[in-house]
Design a protein around this motif. Sequence first.
Motif, short mmCIF file in Angstrom:
data_model
loop_
_atom_site.label_atom_id
_atom_site.label_comp_id
_atom_site.label_asym_id
_atom_site.label_seq_id
_atom_site.Cartn_x
_atom_site.Cartn_y
_atom_site.Cartn_z
N GLY A 173 0.81 -1.21 0.00
CA GLY A 173 0.00 0.00 0.00
C GLY A 173 0.84 1.26 0.00
O GLY A 173 2.06 1.24 0.20
N PRO A 174 0.19 2.42 -0.21
CA PRO A 174 0.92 3.68 -0.38
C PRO A 174 1.70 4.13 0.85
O PRO A 174 2.65 4.89 0.72
CB PRO A 174 -0.20 4.67 -0.72
N GLY A 175 1.31 3.69 2.04
CA GLY A 175 2.01 4.10 3.24
C GLY A 175 3.24 3.28 3.57
O GLY A 175 3.87 3.48 4.61
N ASP A 176 3.59 2.36 2.68
CA ASP A 176 4.74 1.48 2.89
C ASP A 176 6.03 2.30 2.93
O ASP A 176 6.34 3.04 1.99
CB ASP A 176 4.79 0.47 1.74
N ARG A 177 6.78 2.21 4.04
CA ARG A 177 8.02 2.98 4.20
C ARG A 177 9.18 2.06 4.53
O ARG A 177 9.04 1.12 5.31
CB ARG A 177 7.86 4.02 5.31
N VAL A 178 10.34 2.37 3.96
CA VAL A 178 11.50 1.51 4.14
C VAL A 178 11.98 1.54 5.58
O VAL A 178 12.58 0.55 6.05
CB VAL A 178 12.62 1.91 3.15
N ASP A 179 11.73 2.63 6.30
CA ASP A 179 12.19 2.69 7.70
C ASP A 179 11.22 1.99 8.65
O ASP A 179 11.51 1.87 9.84
CB ASP A 179 12.42 4.13 8.14
N LYS A 180 10.10 1.54 8.14
CA LYS A 180 9.11 0.86 8.97
C LYS A 180 8.97 -0.63 8.65
O LYS A 180 8.46 -1.39 9.46
CB LYS A 180 7.73 1.53 8.80
N VAL A 181 9.38 -1.04 7.46
CA VAL A 181 9.16 -2.42 7.03
C VAL A 181 10.14 -3.35 7.74
O VAL A 181 11.29 -3.00 8.01
CB VAL A 181 9.31 -2.54 5.50
N SER A 182 9.67 -4.56 8.05
CA SER A 182 10.56 -5.56 8.64
C SER A 182 11.47 -6.14 7.55
O SER A 182 11.17 -6.07 6.36
CB SER A 182 9.74 -6.70 9.27
N THR A 183 12.56 -6.69 7.99
CA THR A 183 13.48 -7.32 7.04
C THR A 183 12.78 -8.44 6.28
O THR A 183 12.95 -8.58 5.06
CB THR A 183 14.71 -7.88 7.77
N GLU A 184 11.97 -9.22 7.01
CA GLU A 184 11.29 -10.35 6.38
C GLU A 184 10.30 -9.87 5.31
O GLU A 184 10.21 -10.46 4.23
CB GLU A 184 10.55 -11.17 7.44
N GLU A 185 9.58 -8.78 5.59
CA GLU A 185 8.61 -8.27 4.62
C GLU A 185 9.32 -7.64 3.42
O GLU A 185 8.86 -7.79 2.28
CB GLU A 185 7.69 -7.25 5.29
N PHE A 186 10.42 -6.96 3.67
CA PHE A 186 11.21 -6.40 2.57
C PHE A 186 11.67 -7.51 1.63
O PHE A 186 11.55 -7.40 0.41
CB PHE A 186 12.41 -5.63 3.12
N ILE A 187 12.19 -8.57 2.20
CA ILE A 187 12.66 -9.69 1.40
C ILE A 187 11.51 -10.32 0.63
O ILE A 187 11.65 -10.67 -0.56
CB ILE A 187 13.36 -10.74 2.29
N ARG A 188 10.34 -10.47 1.26
CA ARG A 188 9.18 -11.07 0.60
C ARG A 188 8.77 -10.28 -0.63
O ARG A 188 8.53 -10.84 -1.71
CB ARG A 188 8.00 -11.16 1.57
N ILE A 189 8.69 -8.96 -0.48
CA ILE A 189 8.25 -8.13 -1.61
C ILE A 189 9.30 -8.11 -2.71
O ILE A 189 8.97 -8.25 -3.90
CB ILE A 189 7.94 -6.70 -1.12
N MET A 190 10.56 -7.97 -2.34
CA MET A 190 11.61 -7.94 -3.36
C MET A 190 11.72 -9.27 -4.08
O MET A 190 11.91 -9.31 -5.31
CB MET A 190 12.94 -7.56 -2.72
N ALA A 191 11.60 -10.36 -3.36
CA ALA A 191 11.69 -11.68 -3.99
C ALA A 191 10.52 -11.93 -4.92
O ALA A 191 10.69 -12.40 -6.05
CB ALA A 191 11.77 -12.77 -2.93
N THR A 192 9.31 -11.59 -4.47
CA THR A 192 8.12 -11.86 -5.28
C THR A 192 8.04 -10.96 -6.50
O THR A 192 7.60 -11.39 -7.57
CB THR A 192 6.86 -11.68 -4.42
N ASN A 193 8.44 -9.71 -6.36
CA ASN A 193 8.26 -8.74 -7.44
C ASN A 193 9.45 -8.61 -8.38
O ASN A 193 9.29 -8.12 -9.50
CB ASN A 193 7.95 -7.35 -6.86
N ALA A 194 10.63 -9.03 -7.95
CA ALA A 194 11.82 -8.86 -8.79
C ALA A 194 12.55 -10.18 -9.05
O ALA A 194 12.74 -10.57 -10.20
CB ALA A 194 12.78 -7.86 -8.15
N LEU A 195 12.93 -10.88 -7.99
CA LEU A 195 13.71 -12.11 -8.16
C LEU A 195 12.90 -13.22 -8.84
O LEU A 195 13.34 -13.81 -9.83
CB LEU A 195 14.24 -12.58 -6.81
N SER A 196 11.71 -13.50 -8.32
CA SER A 196 10.93 -14.61 -8.85
C SER A 196 10.47 -14.39 -10.30
O SER A 196 10.56 -15.32 -11.12
CB SER A 196 9.72 -14.89 -7.95
N PRO A 197 9.99 -13.19 -10.68
CA PRO A 197 9.66 -12.99 -12.09
C PRO A 197 10.85 -13.23 -13.02
O PRO A 197 10.70 -13.79 -14.10
CB PRO A 197 9.21 -11.52 -12.14
#
Length: 229
Positions: free
Chosen positions: A89-113
């Motif tokens: 969502g639009p309120g997603d901030r890098v200083d608030k996201v957990s490491t696990e959630e950051f990895i999940r989004i990056m893996a799903t949206n960049a690595l896996s494709p």
Amino acid sequence: MTSTVLIIGASRGLGLALAREWLQRNWNVIATARASGTHDLQKLAETSSCRLTLEQLDMNDVDAIAALKRRLSGLELDLLFVNAAVANGPGDRVDKVSTEEFIRIMATNALSPMRVVETLGTLVRPGGTIGVMSSSLGSVALNQTGGWEVYRASKAALNTLMRSYAVRHAEGGRSLALVDPGWVRTDMGGDGATLGIQESIPGVVDALAARHGQPGLRFFNYKGETVPW
């Protein structure tokens, strides 16, 4: 001869709409979903006169991607399109996201494709198209408002990785596409989005068709307009 498209991530939203659109254009469609028996996709298959084939795939599972390639061995695709993605969502901030959630989004949206493109891209015939659903939010040049920080980063990473893929496969002769569907009213886009699915998806398919047969990578939107990197 009827053209064939493989859509990765077609259980709902934009992916499901893409499956409908290509069926309406008399393509054969192979569509993946993480769970088998997805209601709307299954219903579409039942009314497709056997032109829609369903496959189960968790895009984040490397072994599952390889298994899908084995199941499709011998098939020649005209188009591979990777649609699946996640967002917070639009309120997603890098200083608030957990490491696990950051990895999940990056893996799903960049690595896996990109793993899908690397593994299944060889099924696309010479002169065919490999497309990935990106976003104008992945454009560094257009980021004047902030917001969606981790999602933006994941799509920018996807764009960069596709650029590298294009360099390595410059002699392949395939059309490579990063496509921005616009801000669409889906579960991810939300009710406040500016476009309906029927405004976006026919344009996405038209834009891909217009680029078909033109080698090299382009980043464009559902109107066929170039999106700045």
